[in-house]
Every structure is written in C-alpha cells, then in structure tokens.
Write an enzyme that holds these catalytic residues in place. Structure first.
Site, short mmCIF file in Angstrom:
data_model
loop_
_atom_site.label_atom_id
_atom_site.label_comp_id
_atom_site.label_asym_id
_atom_site.label_seq_id
_atom_site.Cartn_x
_atom_site.Cartn_y
_atom_site.Cartn_z
N ASP A 29 0.86 -1.18 0.00
CA ASP A 29 0.00 0.00 0.00
C ASP A 29 0.90 1.25 0.00
OD1 ASP A 29 -1.66 2.13 0.54
OD2 ASP A 29 -2.65 1.19 2.27
N GLU A 79 30.04 6.21 4.85
CA GLU A 79 29.99 4.78 5.09
C GLU A 79 29.80 4.05 3.76
OE1 GLU A 79 26.34 3.63 7.37
OE2 GLU A 79 26.06 5.77 7.53
N CYS A 110 26.21 6.71 10.37
CA CYS A 110 25.66 8.02 10.01
C CYS A 110 26.17 9.14 10.91
CB CYS A 110 24.14 7.97 10.02
SG CYS A 110 23.49 6.75 8.87
N THR A 151 14.00 3.07 2.03
CA THR A 151 14.79 4.07 2.78
C THR A 151 16.19 4.22 2.20
OG1 THR A 151 15.64 2.52 4.45
CG2 THR A 151 13.50 3.53 4.90
N SER A 200 16.65 -1.13 15.57
CA SER A 200 17.36 0.11 15.27
C SER A 200 16.51 1.32 15.67
CB SER A 200 17.67 0.14 13.77
OG SER A 200 18.27 1.33 13.42
N HIS A 232 18.71 13.21 12.88
CA HIS A 232 19.19 12.31 11.83
C HIS A 232 17.96 11.62 11.24
CE1 HIS A 232 21.03 9.20 9.61
NE2 HIS A 232 20.66 8.24 10.43
N LYS A 241 9.27 10.01 15.65
CA LYS A 241 9.04 9.11 16.79
C LYS A 241 9.86 9.56 18.01
CE LYS A 241 8.21 4.95 14.06
NZ LYS A 241 7.73 3.63 14.44
N ASN A 274 17.45 8.66 2.29
CA ASN A 274 18.50 8.56 3.31
C ASN A 274 19.85 8.86 2.68
OD1 ASN A 274 20.01 7.99 5.56
ND2 ASN A 274 19.40 5.83 5.71
N SER A 307 24.56 4.25 13.71
CA SER A 307 24.34 2.89 14.21
C SER A 307 25.64 2.29 14.70
CB SER A 307 23.74 2.02 13.10
OG SER A 307 22.42 2.42 12.85
N1 COA Z 1 -0.85 3.08 5.72
C1 COA Z 1 -0.21 3.89 6.60
N2 COA Z 1 0.80 3.43 7.41
C2 COA Z 1 1.16 2.14 7.30
C3 COA Z 1 0.52 1.26 6.40
C4 COA Z 1 -0.52 1.78 5.58
N3 COA Z 1 -1.16 1.02 4.71
N4 COA Z 1 1.13 0.05 6.51
C5 COA Z 1 2.09 0.16 7.46
N5 COA Z 1 2.12 1.42 7.93
C6 COA Z 1 3.01 1.99 8.94
C7 COA Z 1 3.24 1.08 10.12
O1 COA Z 1 2.18 1.19 11.07
C8 COA Z 1 4.56 1.63 10.64
O2 COA Z 1 4.34 2.82 11.33
P1 COA Z 1 4.84 2.98 12.86
O3 COA Z 1 6.30 2.65 12.85
O4 COA Z 1 4.56 4.39 13.20
O5 COA Z 1 4.05 1.99 13.64
C9 COA Z 1 5.31 2.01 9.36
O6 COA Z 1 4.30 2.13 8.34
C10 COA Z 1 6.34 0.98 8.92
O7 COA Z 1 5.72 -0.26 8.89
P2 COA Z 1 6.49 -1.57 9.37
O8 COA Z 1 5.55 -2.71 9.31
O9 COA Z 1 7.17 -1.29 10.68
O10 COA Z 1 7.55 -1.66 8.21
P3 COA Z 1 8.67 -2.75 7.93
O11 COA Z 1 8.68 -3.84 8.96
O12 COA Z 1 8.52 -3.13 6.50
O13 COA Z 1 10.02 -1.91 8.13
C11 COA Z 1 11.42 0.01 7.86
C12 COA Z 1 10.37 -0.89 7.24
C13 COA Z 1 11.94 0.95 6.78
C14 COA Z 1 10.78 0.83 8.97
C15 COA Z 1 12.57 -0.86 8.43
O14 COA Z 1 13.06 -1.71 7.43
C16 COA Z 1 13.71 -0.02 8.91
O15 COA Z 1 13.61 0.56 9.97
N6 COA Z 1 14.80 0.06 8.14
C17 COA Z 1 15.91 0.94 8.28
C18 COA Z 1 16.51 1.01 9.64
C19 COA Z 1 17.74 1.81 9.58
O16 COA Z 1 18.08 2.36 8.54
N7 COA Z 1 18.47 1.89 10.69
C20 COA Z 1 19.76 2.51 10.73
C21 COA Z 1 19.81 3.93 10.60
S1 COA Z 1 19.27 4.80 11.99
#
Ligand code: COA
Length: 388
Positions: A29, A79, A110, A151, A200, A232, A241, A274, A307
């Site tokens: 979605d 990085e 980062c 991302t 993370s 960041h 958040k 990012n 990280s």
């Molecule tokens: N409509 C609106 N929001 C939606 C949705 C929809 N149809 N479907 C999901 N979402 C929201 C979820 O509720 C969630 O929001 P929340 O975190 O506020 O609860 C968000 O979208 C992400 O969904 P999630 O299921 O957690 O995604 P994921 O498990 O596929 O993870 C990332 C995706 C990008 C968040 C994750 O891979 C990640 O954090 N990656 C990078 C981390 C990183 O780079 N760390 C190092 C640097 S600091």
C-alpha cells in the site's frame, strides 16, 4: 570566540524513483511508504556518482575565493567509501583544487559527519585563522525488494566550519551516548547494509532520550529554549518518533511550533531519501530553506545518530543574516530538474557495477550533468573528472 557553520552546500544525483511507483511494484500500500515511513521519492545514483564525486559536487557550492586558501582541515564522513586504505578526502581535495589540508575520512555509520564537525570545532578553536571543510557523502543501499529498500537515497552535504560563522554558532555543551550494539552494519564483503529495523528504531529513540536527559542536566535548559529540533533522518518518521517522546515537556503552543519546524526539516529528505552521514544536515538545511518562522538568535537542536551506535545532541544559535548563507532556490531547482526513473531503469541502475578485475571500463555519461563525475576505471583506479 564563536565557532560554527559558515556555509552549507548540497548535492544529490539527477535521477530519482517515485515511491508510490515502488510500492505498486512491490505490492505494498503506497500509504505505508508515504505516511507510515514518510518518504515520497529517493535519489538513485548513477555509476558516475560515488561518495567522492558527490562530496566534491556539494563542496563546490561552499568554496569561494575568501575561504579556499584557509582550508586547513578536510574531513569526509562516509559509510560508502571507495577504498579500504586511501581516504576519499584526498581525491576530493584535488577535485576542488585545494592543497595541503589535513585530509582524511571518518567512518562511524551516520555519525561520521558529526565526528567531522566536532573535530573541526576543536581544530578551529586551536587555529582560528584556518577553516575546515566537513562533508557527509553517501549512497544508501539496502537491496532490491527488502524492507529497507524504501529508505535508500544518495547525496552529500558540505559545510565550512570557521570562527565568527555567518550561519550557525555552535554552543560548547554537547551530550554523547555510545554503546556497542548491532542494529545496522555492512561487512566488507557486502554492497548492501544489514539492518534490524525495529531494534534500530528502538535504539535510536533510547539514545535520543539518553542524550536529551544528559543535555538538560548539564545545561539546565528545557524544551522551551528551542525554536526547532532537527534529527538524523534515515526516513522522516524516525525523527518524529523520537521528537514525540519529549513533546509533553512543552506547552501546547510550543508543541505545535516544534512539529511545524520538524515537518519543514523533512521536506528535502522526503525527496532525496536517506543520505546516511549527511542526513541530519540535510534536515537542518531543509528547515532553514523552508521555514519563514526562524530569526537570528534562535537556538536549534541537532540530534546525530550513527548505528553501532553513537549519538550526540548539540545546539547552535542562528547568526545575523543567516538567510544570506542559504541557496534554497538553487536546491529546489536542482530537485525539480531531476529525471524520474522507471522501475526497470531503477533496477538496472541499482545493479550496475564497475569491474573488479582491473579491466578498463568507460561509464556512459549521457544522463549525468554533474560538474564532477567518475569517468571510469582502469587497472583498479577510479578516473575522476571535473567537467565545468
Ligand atoms: N498506511 C499507513 N501506514 C502504514 C501502512 C498503511 N497502509 N502500513 C504500514 N504502515 C506503517 C506502520 O504502522 C509503521 O508505522 P509505525 O512505525 O509508526 O508503527 C510504518 O508504516 C512501517 O511499517 P512496518 O511494518 O514497521 O515496516 P517494515 O517492517 O517493513 O520496516 C522500515 C520498514 C523501513 C521501517 C525498516 O526496514 C527499517 O527501519 N529500516 C531501516 C533502519 C535503519 O536504517 N536503521 C539505521 C539507521 S538509523
């Protein structure tokens, strides 16, 4: 003596992917990407742009006849470096026509550009007649069809650090929190990062809370002392958040203002994605180039997170005529002039690789209009060129 950021420049490659298109291709979605994660587009680097060329392209914007000869320190935080031994900063120095700077590369995820900024602060304190050039430059790669794919991004932010800065005077108090954790990493043999996404995010928030509490204890300041808090931004929901965890410390009116400033700080990241080391400074720049509410004397908070992990919360005061140091119209024009990739073009560009066997390869430069480019490789050496 005040020390801080005198000028700030931005570069991002001229091709991008629309994330609604990506969502549709991945059967997700689109609201998850644009609302849940908070990203609309991401910059995709062609083979002719790497962490060195993007750094040089960003730095060209901040160098002028007044500061060029006084750059005594050149730090590249990255990085996605191109060599295990030689610092990318040395290529950058040559491409910029600089000489005899203390030039090196810093790695700590980062946080690299912040490590550079803090080192530059100390350097200018010791050598007030000299200036430092600090650059964060990265290509963020998580891999095709992975949770982190949305991302990704590419770009660089360059800053001149000097005494009597015209943009932001850094304040001496900073709060640091560091620990050995495994939330995101990229082993030498991998072109893509490994991330424990949920972990993370939790750690990022905990590290923010630790530095915020330490900063408050050190200085006695409260959230009311800030006109904006910047973060960041691996994706724009992440900083939100963290911000939300301390908003109850503010009045309702202050909360609304801090949230408005936060949204302004995310506008470039939403379009570029990012950029790892540069991501905090991209947010800071986005705030300054989109907000009409900031005035000289305002205090801005900056939260850096790398990280592994280390975080630092530090602050600065906007300087008189800080607006004159900005180039918002140019940056918005750079983004507007980018070409949108199709899904097959994106996947091809993502998978394109330079030869690793020493053979000669000339990169097709037809689509890249950046001033500094990578032309190709020969005998394991990268051939960079300044075109303009
Ligand atoms: N409509 C609106 N929001 C939606 C949705 C929809 N149809 N479907 C999901 N979402 C929201 C979820 O509720 C969630 O929001 P929340 O975190 O506020 O609860 C968000 O979208 C992400 O969904 P999630 O299921 O957690 O995604 P994921 O498990 O596929 O993870 C990332 C995706 C990008 C968040 C994750 O891979 C990640 O954090 N990656 C990078 C981390 C990183 O780079 N760390 C190092 C640097 S600091």
């Amino acid at each position: 003596m005040q020390i801080g950021i005198d000028k700030i420049g931005l570069f991002t490659p001229n091709t991008y992917l629309d994330l609604v298109m990506l969502a549709n291709a991945r059967g997700v979605d689109p609201d998850k990407y644009t609302i849940g994660i908070g990203q609309d587009q991401m910059a995709i680097a062609p083979l002719s742009q790497d962490s060195v060329t993007m750094a040089a392209n960003a730095a060209r914007e901040v160098l002028d006849d007044d500061n060029r000869d006084s750059i005594g320190l050149l730090i590249l935080g990255t990085e996605s470096g191109i060599d295990q031994s030689k610092a990318g900063a040395l290529y950058v120095q040559r491409l910029l026509g600089l000489k005899n700077a203390r030039a090196f590369e810093i790695k700590e995820a980062c946080y690299g550009a912040t490590a550079g900024l803090m080192t530059a602060y100390d350097f200018v304190t010791a050598h007030p007649n000299q200036k430092a050039l600090v650059i964060g430059s990265d290509i963020a790669r998580y891999g095709l069809d992975t949770p982190g794919e949305v991302t990704q991004g590419a770009g660089a932010v360059a800053m001149i650090v000097s005494a009597a800065p015209h943009l932001l005077a850094l304040e001496p108090a900073t709060a640091i929190h560091s620990d050995d954790i495994q939330d995101f990493w990229r082993p030498n043999y991998s072109k893509e990062a490994f991330a424990r996404g949920k972990y993370s995010t939790e750690q990022y928030i905990e590290f923010f809370q630790a530095t915020w509490a330490d900063y408050r204890a050190q200085t006695g300041r409260t959230i009311s002392d800030f006109k904006a808090l910047t973060f960041h931004l691996p994706y724009t929901k992440m900083g939100l958040k963290a911000l939300r965890t301390i908003l109850p410390e503010a009045t309702e009116a202050e909360q609304a203002q801090l949230l408005d400033r936060y949204q302004e700080s995310t506008l470039y990241s939403r379009q570029i994605g990012n950029i790892y080391t540069g991501a905090l400074y991209l947010g800071f720049l986005s705030l300054l180039e989109h907000s009409t509410q900031l005035v000289a004397g305002d205090r801005i908070g900056l939260f850096s997170y790398g990280s592994g992990a280390i975080s630092e919360f530090f602050t600065g005061i906007l300087q008189p005529s800080f607006e004159k140091q900005l180039a918002g119209a140019d940056h918005k024009a750079m983004l507007a002039a980018r070409r949108q990739l199709t899904m097959p073009e994106y996947e091809n560009q993502f998978q394109a690789e330079l030869p690793e066997d020493g053979s000669e390869y000339e990169i097709d430069l037809a689509m890249d209009n950046a001033p500094v480019i990578l032309k190709g490789v020969k005998e394991h050496e990268r051939n960079y060129q300044v075109r303009i």
